[in-house]
Write a protein that holds these residues in place. Structure first.
Motif, PDB file in Angstrom:
ATOM      1  N   SER A 180      -5.437  10.123  15.843  1.00 63.84           N
ATOM      2  CA  SER A 180      -4.491  10.078  14.733  1.00 63.84           C
ATOM      3  C   SER A 180      -3.127   9.651  15.271  1.00 63.84           C
ATOM      4  O   SER A 180      -2.832   9.791  16.449  1.00 63.84           O
ATOM      5  CB  SER A 180      -4.409  11.434  14.035  1.00 63.84           C
ATOM      6  OG  SER A 180      -3.942  12.402  14.938  1.00 63.84           O
ATOM      7  N   LEU A 181      -2.320   9.142  14.367  1.00 61.10           N
ATOM      8  CA  LEU A 181      -0.975   8.706  14.733  1.00 61.10           C
ATOM      9  C   LEU A 181      -0.038   9.911  14.790  1.00 61.10           C
ATOM     10  O   LEU A 181      -0.256  10.897  14.087  1.00 61.10           O
ATOM     11  CB  LEU A 181      -0.456   7.732  13.675  1.00 61.10           C
ATOM     12  CG  LEU A 181      -1.221   6.427  13.511  1.00 61.10           C
ATOM     13  CD1 LEU A 181      -0.725   5.699  12.257  1.00 61.10           C
ATOM     14  CD2 LEU A 181      -1.032   5.549  14.726  1.00 61.10           C
ATOM     15  N   ASP A 214       5.172   8.330  12.982  1.00 58.63           N
ATOM     16  CA  ASP A 214       4.583   6.993  12.898  1.00 58.63           C
ATOM     17  C   ASP A 214       3.687   6.876  11.675  1.00 58.63           C
ATOM     18  O   ASP A 214       3.711   5.879  10.968  1.00 58.63           O
ATOM     19  CB  ASP A 214       3.775   6.673  14.159  1.00 58.63           C
ATOM     20  CG  ASP A 214       4.649   6.516  15.394  1.00 58.63           C
ATOM     21  OD1 ASP A 214       5.885   6.396  15.247  1.00 58.63           O
ATOM     22  OD2 ASP A 214       4.088   6.520  16.503  1.00 58.63           O
ATOM     23  N   PHE A 215       2.869   7.915  11.430  1.00 64.14           N
ATOM     24  CA  PHE A 215       1.992   7.890  10.268  1.00 64.14           C
ATOM     25  C   PHE A 215       2.812   7.831   8.985  1.00 64.14           C
ATOM     26  O   PHE A 215       2.547   7.012   8.100  1.00 64.14           O
ATOM     27  CB  PHE A 215       1.067   9.115  10.236  1.00 64.14           C
ATOM     28  CG  PHE A 215       0.337   9.228   8.930  1.00 64.14           C
ATOM     29  CD1 PHE A 215      -0.728   8.393   8.649  1.00 64.14           C
ATOM     30  CD2 PHE A 215       0.747  10.129   7.959  1.00 64.14           C
ATOM     31  CE1 PHE A 215      -1.384   8.463   7.432  1.00 64.14           C
ATOM     32  CE2 PHE A 215       0.101  10.202   6.745  1.00 64.14           C
ATOM     33  CZ  PHE A 215      -0.970   9.365   6.479  1.00 64.14           C
ATOM     34  N   ALA A 229       4.452   4.367   8.582  1.00 67.92           N
ATOM     35  CA  ALA A 229       3.460   3.333   8.303  1.00 67.92           C
ATOM     36  C   ALA A 229       2.890   3.500   6.894  1.00 67.92           C
ATOM     37  O   ALA A 229       2.700   2.518   6.167  1.00 67.92           O
ATOM     38  CB  ALA A 229       2.337   3.379   9.340  1.00 67.92           C
ATOM     39  N   PHE A 230       2.646   4.747   6.491  1.00 70.88           N
ATOM     40  CA  PHE A 230       2.083   4.998   5.165  1.00 70.88           C
ATOM     41  C   PHE A 230       3.093   4.652   4.079  1.00 70.88           C
ATOM     42  O   PHE A 230       2.751   4.088   3.042  1.00 70.88           O
ATOM     43  CB  PHE A 230       1.640   6.458   5.053  1.00 70.88           C
ATOM     44  CG  PHE A 230       0.606   6.677   3.985  1.00 70.88           C
ATOM     45  CD1 PHE A 230      -0.715   6.331   4.201  1.00 70.88           C
ATOM     46  CD2 PHE A 230       0.956   7.228   2.764  1.00 70.88           C
ATOM     47  CE1 PHE A 230      -1.674   6.529   3.217  1.00 70.88           C
ATOM     48  CE2 PHE A 230       0.012   7.434   1.785  1.00 70.88           C
ATOM     49  CZ  PHE A 230      -1.312   7.084   2.006  1.00 70.88           C
ATOM     50  N   ALA A 278      -4.387  -0.952   3.377  1.00 74.52           N
ATOM     51  CA  ALA A 278      -3.652  -0.409   4.529  1.00 74.52           C
ATOM     52  C   ALA A 278      -3.557   1.114   4.434  1.00 74.52           C
ATOM     53  O   ALA A 278      -3.714   1.818   5.441  1.00 74.52           O
ATOM     54  CB  ALA A 278      -2.256  -1.030   4.605  1.00 74.52           C
ATOM     55  N   MET A 279      -3.329   1.635   3.230  1.00 75.66           N
ATOM     56  CA  MET A 279      -3.238   3.087   3.070  1.00 75.66           C
ATOM     57  C   MET A 279      -4.581   3.750   3.377  1.00 75.66           C
ATOM     58  O   MET A 279      -4.628   4.806   4.013  1.00 75.66           O
ATOM     59  CB  MET A 279      -2.763   3.451   1.657  1.00 75.66           C
ATOM     60  CG  MET A 279      -1.290   3.135   1.441  1.00 75.66           C
ATOM     61  SD  MET A 279      -0.637   3.761  -0.133  1.00 75.66           S
ATOM     62  CE  MET A 279      -1.210   2.514  -1.266  1.00 75.66           C
ATOM     63  N   LEU A 305      -5.055   3.792   7.138  1.00 74.64           N
ATOM     64  CA  LEU A 305      -4.198   4.820   7.741  1.00 74.64           C
ATOM     65  C   LEU A 305      -4.759   6.220   7.504  1.00 74.64           C
ATOM     66  O   LEU A 305      -4.740   7.058   8.407  1.00 74.64           O
ATOM     67  CB  LEU A 305      -2.770   4.709   7.193  1.00 74.64           C
ATOM     68  CG  LEU A 305      -1.966   3.526   7.726  1.00 74.64           C
ATOM     69  CD1 LEU A 305      -0.728   3.297   6.882  1.00 74.64           C
ATOM     70  CD2 LEU A 305      -1.604   3.747   9.190  1.00 74.64           C
ATOM     71  N   LYS A 350      -7.663   6.687   9.837  1.00 70.46           N
ATOM     72  CA  LYS A 350      -7.234   6.925  11.216  1.00 70.46           C
ATOM     73  C   LYS A 350      -6.642   8.321  11.384  1.00 70.46           C
ATOM     74  O   LYS A 350      -6.868   8.977  12.397  1.00 70.46           O
ATOM     75  CB  LYS A 350      -6.203   5.880  11.651  1.00 70.46           C
ATOM     76  CG  LYS A 350      -6.794   4.524  11.929  1.00 70.46           C
ATOM     77  CD  LYS A 350      -5.756   3.604  12.490  1.00 70.46           C
ATOM     78  CE  LYS A 350      -5.785   3.740  13.982  1.00 70.46           C
ATOM     79  NZ  LYS A 350      -5.188   2.650  14.709  1.00 70.46           N
ATOM     80  N   GLN A 351      -5.896   8.770  10.391  1.00 65.74           N
ATOM     81  CA  GLN A 351      -5.198  10.047  10.512  1.00 65.74           C
ATOM     82  C   GLN A 351      -6.152  11.234  10.427  1.00 65.74           C
ATOM     83  O   GLN A 351      -6.001  12.199  11.160  1.00 65.74           O
ATOM     84  CB  GLN A 351      -4.117  10.155   9.433  1.00 65.74           C
ATOM     85  CG  GLN A 351      -3.179  11.310   9.624  1.00 65.74           C
ATOM     86  CD  GLN A 351      -2.307  11.170  10.867  1.00 65.74           C
ATOM     87  OE1 GLN A 351      -2.123  10.085  11.399  1.00 65.74           O
ATOM     88  NE2 GLN A 351      -1.778  12.272  11.337  1.00 65.74           N
TER      89      GLN A 351
END
Length: 148
Positions: free
Chosen positions: A5-6, A10-11, A14-15, A26-27, A30, A33-34
């Motif tokens: 996870s970021l 950063d998360f 980016a979000f 993209a959301m 993210l 990944k998170q």
């Protein structure tokens, strides 16, 4: 295989950027990944018009109140259409507890990283493959031709 996870800042940044550009893809990436969420789970978060599910996710990710409120207004424009909706969303986010939200998100469907190992049909322990009739007949004909 696990996904890293970021860091929270950063998360969140980016979000927020993905929400500004209204890039649902993209959301979703993210969110995957998170929290290792399944893509369908991430999609359901985005289509929840109340924004409550996204609020739970953002709190679980540790996003601060101000940034979370901006993200919700950008990602769910209907929330900002009335003062009543916006106030409700802000109050709802403020009362969410980090641990409770993290527990809730941990229960949501996750994606599984499948590391399927290729197994050739000649390897020991490989499943026996049935030969179709036409291939078998051709193979038998070839064998007869060579053997005689």
């Amino acid at each position: 295989q696990t996904v890293k996870s970021l860091p929270i800042a950063d998360f969140g940044n980016a979000f927020e950027k993905a929400a500004q550009t209204r890039s649902h893809q993209a959301m979703i990436v993210l969110m995957q990944k998170q929290a290792e969420l399944h893509a369908e789970t991430a999609h359901q978060i985005l289509v929840d018009k109340s924004g409550d599910t996204m609020a739970v996710f953002l709190r679980a990710a540790g996003v601060d109140d101000a940034q979370a409120n901006r993200i919700q207004l950008l990602a769910q424009p209907a929330i900002g259409l009335s003062v009543q909706n916006a106030t409700r969303a802000i109050k709802f986010y403020a009362q969410l507890k980090l641990e409770t939200c993290q527990h809730a998100v941990s229960q949501w469907p996750k994606f599984k990283a499948y590391g399927a190992k290729h197994q050739g049909y000649l390897e020991e322990g490989a499943p026996v493959r049935k030969v179709s009739g036409s291939v078998q007949t051709t193979a038998q004909a070839e064998e007869l031709r060579y053997t005689g």
